[in-house]
Scaffold this active site. Structure first.
Site, PDB file in Angstrom:
ATOM      1  N   GLY A  98      -7.531  -8.801  11.077  1.00 26.27           N
ATOM      2  CA  GLY A  98      -6.136  -8.379  11.086  1.00 26.27           C
ATOM      3  C   GLY A  98      -5.198  -9.307  10.347  1.00 26.27           C
ATOM      4  O   GLY A  98      -5.550  -9.893   9.328  1.00 26.27           O
TER       5      GLY A  98
ATOM      6  N   ASP B  97      -3.680  -5.566  -0.891  1.00 25.09           N
ATOM      7  CA  ASP B  97      -2.596  -4.892  -1.604  1.00 25.09           C
ATOM      8  C   ASP B  97      -2.038  -3.736  -0.778  1.00 25.09           C
ATOM      9  O   ASP B  97      -0.826  -3.485  -0.773  1.00 25.09           O
ATOM     10  CB  ASP B  97      -3.090  -4.375  -2.952  1.00 25.09           C
ATOM     11  CG  ASP B  97      -3.674  -5.468  -3.821  1.00 25.09           C
ATOM     12  OD1 ASP B  97      -3.206  -6.614  -3.714  1.00 25.09           O
ATOM     13  OD2 ASP B  97      -4.602  -5.176  -4.598  1.00 25.09           O
TER      14      ASP B  97
END
Length: 305
Positions: free
Chosen positions: A221, A248
């Site tokens: 995460g 991204d």
């Protein structure tokens, strides 16, 4: 309008094979090529999430022409600056058996001071209608490491929120400008600061000027470190696939959340969900919508301050 700047765009070529084996001849099952580079990936994901963006960058030669043709075909708004050199390529090899990916990145063309100045001027003009500026990726040869900071300073001076996703000396130089968010991963924080613990490294970047540091932790995460709190967001599923472009996708979610004023909890939840969904898709700049929708409300966000 979210403006993304990719100083070193690339033509992303993805080979998918059954099983990758060094020192051997392998048959490629699927080949895909598309305009890439971190900021272009961000804009692709933004478009899929329903946000308008404008792609800025440098393009040259036949490869640059192929990139522009793909952006047109993909209906992605762009304003690329022409340069004399040949735009680089990036080759990704995806192993179906393991789900791993190997990426070969060319350095990119040498960019002259005049060519870079043209991109800086283009960025300055486009900030007039921008809600957020995102500066992503590496710098091409010939461009000073202070160049990312130069672009970020335009946004700061114009009152436009700015996100920086780069590494090394360029990251350290940009942090001093006071960007709203910087997004290194754990390895990039250590390389930039010399600090092994990513949260301590994030605090060091705050001390140097960043307003918030989002640390991507891969399949574990993300964390955000600000002056007054630390939030940790964890996915509820482990996703196998191609991790290229997952960061991204996370930046796209952060930019979207920043542009509309979402809370940090909302930004992180969306960023972790779309990053995981990007791993489930074979091509960087895209994500699996089913995975995204299933994970969005299940990401665990906790305050670990």
């Amino acid at each position: 309008m979210i403006v993304t700047v990719t100083p070193n765009i690339a033509l992303d070529i993805t080979y998918t094979i059954d099983e990758f084996e060094l020192h051997s001849s392998m048959r490629v099952n699927d080949v895909a090529d598309r305009a890439g580079g971190k900021g272009i990936n961000v804009s692709r994901v933004l478009a899929a999430l329903g946000y308008d963006s404008l792609i800025l960058g440098l393009r040259g030669g036949n490869v640059g022409s192929a990139i522009e043709a793909d952006l047109i075909a993909s209906h992605l708004r762009h304003d690329l600056t022409e340069i004399a050199g040949q735009t680089r390529r990036s080759v990704g090899i995806v192993d179906r058996a393991s789900g791993d990916a190997t990426v070969l990145n060319e350095a990119g063309p040498t960019v002259s001071p005049a060519e870079w100045s043209t991109l800086v001027d283009s960025t300055q003009r486009r900030l007039a209608g921008a809600t957020t500026l995102v500066i992503s990726g590496s710098l091409p040869p010939g461009v000073e490491q202070s160049a990312v900071a130069q672009l970020a300073s335009l946004a700061v001076a114009s009152g436009v929120p700015v996100i920086v996703d780069t590494s090394g000396p360029a990251l350290i130089e940009a942090v001093a400008i006071g960007p709203d968010i910087v997004k290194p991963n754990g390895h990039e924080i250590t390389a930039a600061t010399g600090i092994e613990d990513p949260l301590e490294g994030a605090r060091a970047l705050l001390d140097q000027g960043a307003k918030a540091v989002v640390v991507s932790l891969g399949e574990d995460g993300m964390c955000v470190v600000t002056a007054d709190r630390i939030l940790r967001a964890r996915p509820t599923q482990k996703i196998r696939g191609n991790p290229t472009g997952a960061g991204d996708a996370g930046v796209a979610a952060l930019a979207a959340g920043l542009s509309v004023g979402n809370t940090w909890e909302e930004r992180l939840r969306q960023a972790v969900a779309v990053s995981a969904a990007a791993v489930a898709h074979p091509l960087a700049g895209s994500y699996d919508s089913d995975v995204y929708n299933s994970m969005l409300n299940e990401v665990l966000v906790e305050d670990i301050s």
